[in-house]
Design a protein around this motif. Structure first.
Motif, short mmCIF file in Angstrom:
data_model
loop_
_atom_site.label_atom_id
_atom_site.label_comp_id
_atom_site.label_asym_id
_atom_site.label_seq_id
_atom_site.Cartn_x
_atom_site.Cartn_y
_atom_site.Cartn_z
N ILE A 161 33.11 51.19 44.99
CA ILE A 161 32.95 51.01 43.54
C ILE A 161 33.11 52.36 42.85
CG2 ILE A 161 31.36 50.36 41.68
CD1 ILE A 161 30.17 48.27 43.49
N GLY A 162 34.04 52.40 41.90
CA GLY A 162 34.20 53.60 41.08
C GLY A 162 33.63 53.33 39.71
N ALA A 163 32.82 54.26 39.21
CA ALA A 163 32.18 54.05 37.91
C ALA A 163 32.16 55.36 37.13
CB ALA A 163 30.76 53.53 38.10
N GLY A 164 32.15 55.24 35.81
CA GLY A 164 32.06 56.41 34.94
C GLY A 164 30.70 56.46 34.28
N LEU A 165 30.02 57.58 34.42
CA LEU A 165 28.66 57.68 33.86
C LEU A 165 28.70 57.62 32.33
CD1 LEU A 165 27.28 60.39 36.31
CD2 LEU A 165 26.70 57.94 36.27
N ALA A 166 29.85 57.94 31.73
CA ALA A 166 29.96 57.90 30.27
C ALA A 166 30.87 56.75 29.83
CB ALA A 166 30.50 59.22 29.76
N ASP A 167 30.92 55.69 30.65
CA ASP A 167 31.77 54.53 30.32
C ASP A 167 31.11 53.71 29.21
OD1 ASP A 167 33.24 52.17 30.26
OD2 ASP A 167 33.55 52.14 32.42
N PRO A 168 31.74 53.60 28.04
CA PRO A 168 31.13 52.83 26.95
C PRO A 168 31.13 51.32 27.22
CG PRO A 168 33.32 53.60 26.32
CD PRO A 168 33.03 54.19 27.68
N LEU A 169 32.01 50.89 28.13
CA LEU A 169 32.16 49.46 28.42
C LEU A 169 31.23 49.02 29.54
CD1 LEU A 169 34.39 47.86 26.94
CD2 LEU A 169 35.72 47.95 29.07
N VAL A 170 30.99 49.91 30.48
CA VAL A 170 30.19 49.56 31.66
C VAL A 170 29.02 50.54 31.79
CG1 VAL A 170 30.23 49.05 34.14
CG2 VAL A 170 32.34 48.84 32.81
N PRO A 171 27.86 50.17 31.25
CA PRO A 171 26.70 51.06 31.38
C PRO A 171 26.27 51.21 32.84
CG PRO A 171 26.14 49.07 30.12
CD PRO A 171 27.58 48.96 30.51
N ILE A 172 25.56 52.29 33.13
CA ILE A 172 25.12 52.56 34.50
C ILE A 172 24.32 51.38 35.05
CG2 ILE A 172 23.73 54.13 35.93
CD1 ILE A 172 24.28 56.29 33.75
N SER A 173 23.52 50.76 34.18
CA SER A 173 22.68 49.63 34.62
C SER A 173 23.54 48.46 35.11
CB SER A 173 21.78 49.17 33.48
OG SER A 173 22.56 48.81 32.36
N GLU A 174 24.71 48.30 34.51
CA GLU A 174 25.61 47.21 34.90
C GLU A 174 26.18 47.50 36.30
OE1 GLU A 174 26.31 44.46 33.23
OE2 GLU A 174 28.20 43.73 34.13
N THR A 175 26.57 48.74 36.53
CA THR A 175 27.07 49.15 37.85
C THR A 175 25.98 48.92 38.89
OG1 THR A 175 28.48 50.82 36.81
CG2 THR A 175 28.08 51.05 39.17
N GLU A 176 24.75 49.32 38.55
CA GLU A 176 23.64 49.15 39.49
C GLU A 176 23.40 47.67 39.81
OE1 GLU A 176 20.53 51.25 37.45
OE2 GLU A 176 21.12 53.18 38.33
N HIS A 234 31.17 55.68 43.98
CA HIS A 234 31.63 56.97 43.47
C HIS A 234 31.47 56.98 41.96
CE1 HIS A 234 33.97 60.62 42.94
NE2 HIS A 234 34.50 60.01 41.91
N GLN A 235 30.66 57.90 41.47
CA GLN A 235 30.47 58.00 40.02
C GLN A 235 31.04 59.31 39.52
OE1 GLN A 235 26.22 57.11 40.45
NE2 GLN A 235 26.46 55.52 38.90
N HIS A 236 31.78 59.26 38.42
CA HIS A 236 32.22 60.50 37.78
C HIS A 236 31.62 60.59 36.38
CE1 HIS A 236 35.13 58.43 35.21
NE2 HIS A 236 35.83 57.98 36.25
N ASN A 237 31.79 61.73 35.77
CA ASN A 237 31.14 61.95 34.47
C ASN A 237 31.92 61.36 33.30
OD1 ASN A 237 28.84 63.32 35.41
ND2 ASN A 237 30.07 65.17 35.72
N GLY A 238 33.09 60.82 33.58
CA GLY A 238 33.95 60.36 32.50
C GLY A 238 33.68 58.93 32.07
N GLY A 239 34.67 58.35 31.41
CA GLY A 239 34.55 57.02 30.85
C GLY A 239 35.23 55.95 31.70
N HIS A 240 35.91 55.02 31.00
CA HIS A 240 36.50 53.86 31.66
C HIS A 240 37.90 54.21 32.18
CE1 HIS A 240 36.03 49.60 32.44
NE2 HIS A 240 37.24 49.36 31.97
N VAL A 241 37.95 55.22 33.02
CA VAL A 241 39.24 55.70 33.56
C VAL A 241 39.08 56.04 35.03
CG1 VAL A 241 40.18 56.63 31.41
CG2 VAL A 241 38.67 58.05 32.82
N ILE A 242 40.20 55.99 35.73
CA ILE A 242 40.22 56.35 37.15
C ILE A 242 40.48 57.85 37.24
CG2 ILE A 242 41.40 55.98 39.36
CD1 ILE A 242 42.37 53.25 38.18
N SER A 243 39.59 58.57 37.91
CA SER A 243 39.77 60.02 38.02
C SER A 243 40.52 60.36 39.32
CB SER A 243 38.41 60.73 38.00
OG SER A 243 37.76 60.56 39.25
N HIS A 244 41.07 61.56 39.35
CA HIS A 244 41.77 62.01 40.56
C HIS A 244 40.84 62.03 41.76
CE1 HIS A 244 45.54 62.87 38.62
NE2 HIS A 244 44.90 63.52 37.67
N GLU A 245 39.63 62.51 41.52
CA GLU A 245 38.68 62.58 42.62
C GLU A 245 38.32 61.18 43.13
OE1 GLU A 245 34.98 64.68 41.81
OE2 GLU A 245 34.32 63.89 43.76
#
Ligand code: MLT
Length: 204
Positions: A149-164, A180-191
């Motif tokens: 599961i890839g998630a963005g901690l600053a995703d306006p569409l998917v809050p952290i609670s939803e991922t949890e 895998h959580q990154h600090n960004g939003g609703h995007v796939i990061s390179h990492e």
């Protein structure tokens, strides 16, 4: 059960694994081909285009509003997509026991729905920026199913609670989750791509 789609056979012929690539809202069957190749250079790639149109944008199932899904439509379309994958495995002669979903956003949501409704279709799934598609009355058996599961901690569409909530739901069904959580939003990061790639290699 027909979908506009791309199928790209294993480039090397030495992998019996197929990645089922599922794009985000407004995407096409071509969007995730490069990502698929990056994730596994040897796998076959099957990439259907979502058949639901929302203001001209392709998706895999209807929604009533952002994040509020039409569950009846989602259910029907999850089975339809599963039937398509089954038919494609005969048409293109790939191994139905080694299909791994790779979905982004709306594509990740229908992949999660497949895990819940048709768990045997997928041997594993990479869900990039998914939500909880719905909560089933009876849990499927997802033991031995690795789920990234890839998630963005600053995703306006998917809050952290939803991922949890999704992590917990899949874990209750027995799935092995790599989050895998990154600090960004609703995007796939390179990492995130690198992490998903090494996750995939672990059970190659
Ligand atoms: C969905 O409708 O599946 C989610 O809101 C994500 C998306 O916008 O595609």
């Amino acid at each position: 059960t027909s979908f506009i789609h791309r199928f790209i056979p294993s480039a090397t012929g030495n992998s019996s694994r197929t990645l089922l690539l599922l794009h985000g809202t407004g995407g096409t069957e071509n969007d995730l081909l490069d990502l698929g190749r990056l994730l596994d250079p040897n796998a076959s790639l099957l990439s259907p285009r979502g058949k639901v149109l929302e203001n001209g944008m392709s998706r895999y199932f209807r929604r009533l509003a952002e994040g509020i899904f039409d569950i009846a439509d989602l259910t029907r379309r999850t089975y339809e997509l599963s039937d398509f994958v089954e038919a494609a495995s005969i048409a293109y002669d790939f191994d139905l026991r080694q299909v791994i979903a790779v979905g982004f956003s709306n594509g990740a949501n229908i992949a999660a729905s497949m895990l819940l409704l048709r768990p045997h279709m997928l041997s594993a799934a990479a869900l990039l920026h998914p939500m909880v598609p719905f909560v089933p009355d009876t849990l499927p058996d997802l033991r031995n199913k690795p789920v990234f599961i890839g998630a963005g901690l600053a995703d306006p569409l998917v809050p952290i609670s939803e991922t949890e909530r999704l992590v917990q739901l899949l874990q209750r069904a027995g799935a092995t989750i790599s989050l895998h959580q990154h600090n960004g939003g609703h995007v796939i990061s390179h990492e995130e791509v690198r992490e998903a790639r090494s996750w995939l290699r672990q059970f190659a």
